[in-house]
Scaffold this motif. Structure first.
Motif, PDB file in Angstrom:
ATOM      1  N   SER A 157       0.805  -1.220   0.000  1.00  0.00           N
ATOM      2  CA  SER A 157       0.000   0.000   0.000  1.00  0.00           C
ATOM      3  C   SER A 157       0.838   1.269   0.000  1.00  0.00           C
ATOM      4  O   SER A 157       0.498   2.234  -0.676  1.00  0.00           O
ATOM      5  CB  SER A 157      -0.958   0.009   1.190  1.00  0.00           C
ATOM      6  OG  SER A 157      -0.238   0.012   2.397  1.00  0.00           O
ATOM      7  N   GLY A 160       1.867   1.217  -3.860  1.00  0.00           N
ATOM      8  CA  GLY A 160       0.652   1.948  -4.231  1.00  0.00           C
ATOM      9  C   GLY A 160       0.721   3.445  -4.053  1.00  0.00           C
ATOM     10  O   GLY A 160       0.461   4.210  -4.990  1.00  0.00           O
ATOM     11  N   SER A 188      -2.013   2.796  -9.068  1.00  0.00           N
ATOM     12  CA  SER A 188      -1.730   2.216  -7.765  1.00  0.00           C
ATOM     13  C   SER A 188      -2.272   0.793  -7.686  1.00  0.00           C
ATOM     14  O   SER A 188      -1.563  -0.137  -7.293  1.00  0.00           O
ATOM     15  CB  SER A 188      -2.349   3.082  -6.662  1.00  0.00           C
ATOM     16  OG  SER A 188      -2.288   2.429  -5.420  1.00  0.00           O
ATOM     17  N   GLN A 216       0.081  -2.605  -7.620  1.00  0.00           N
ATOM     18  CA  GLN A 216       0.012  -3.466  -6.441  1.00  0.00           C
ATOM     19  C   GLN A 216      -0.362  -4.896  -6.822  1.00  0.00           C
ATOM     20  O   GLN A 216       0.175  -5.857  -6.254  1.00  0.00           O
ATOM     21  CB  GLN A 216      -1.001  -2.916  -5.427  1.00  0.00           C
ATOM     22  CG  GLN A 216      -0.517  -1.690  -4.692  1.00  0.00           C
ATOM     23  CD  GLN A 216      -1.519  -1.236  -3.669  1.00  0.00           C
ATOM     24  OE1 GLN A 216      -1.661  -1.879  -2.638  1.00  0.00           O
ATOM     25  NE2 GLN A 216      -2.215  -0.150  -3.948  1.00  0.00           N
ATOM     26  N   ALA A 224      -6.691   1.677  -2.053  1.00  0.00           N
ATOM     27  CA  ALA A 224      -6.404   2.764  -2.993  1.00  0.00           C
ATOM     28  C   ALA A 224      -7.511   3.809  -2.971  1.00  0.00           C
ATOM     29  O   ALA A 224      -7.247   5.011  -3.049  1.00  0.00           O
ATOM     30  CB  ALA A 224      -6.221   2.203  -4.401  1.00  0.00           C
TER      31      ALA A 224
END
Length: 157
Positions: free
Chosen positions: A61, A65, A94, A98, A131
């Motif tokens: 994340s 991301g 993002s 990921q 996200a």
């Protein structure tokens, strides 16, 4: 902090924004915690695939991301999410990156068995919702993004 406090302040000052005021720069501490907390919360008693992947939530994340969203949103972002400065393009990049990195982790980590369709859905949903939360949060998201994605993975076991 004498004798290095002034030098540390000079190095970190360019990365400080309006949310980080005062003597103590908390954004960087929050970033370290955002990476670390999913690993610290990793439940060793439940060793299935999603739980193993959930310990990567902070890295995915924040490291992938949030970084990709910032760079791609700045470079190619044209469409802003309503009420925010964040871009749709940054959010989509993002999510895409990921998922690619998740696939690489599964491929390269010999301890992880292949993911089932259900596991991919859980990971994909946690990535997408993380996200989306990053796009709409106005707080310092470095602390909560990894924990949020971790909690979503664990919740759907």
């Amino acid at each position: 902090i004498w004798p290095v406090g002034e030098q540390i302040h000079k190095v970190l000052a360019p990365f400080v924004d309006s949310r980080d005021e005062g003597e103590l720069i908390l954004t960087h501490i929050y970033l370290l915690l955002g990476f670390s907390i999913p690993v610290w919360l990793f439940p060793l008693s439940k060793l299935n695939t999603v739980v193993k992947m959930s310990m990567y939530a902070g890295t995915l994340s924040l490291g992938v991301g949030d970084s990709i969203a910032a760079v791609s949103g700045t470079l190619i972002g044209r469409n802003k999410w309503p009420g925010t400065k964040k871009t749709v393009e940054g959010t989509l990049m993002s999510v895409f990156c990921q998922i690619i990195v998740t696939g690489l982790i599964v491929l390269l980590d010999a301890d992880l068995p292949p993911l089932s369709q259900y596991h991919w859905c859980v990971l994909g949903a946690s990535i997408f919702l993380g996200a989306a939360m990053e796009a709409y949060t106005h707080q310092i998201d470095n602390l909560i993004l990894g924990v949020f994605q971790f909690a979503l993975c664990i919740a759907f076991l």
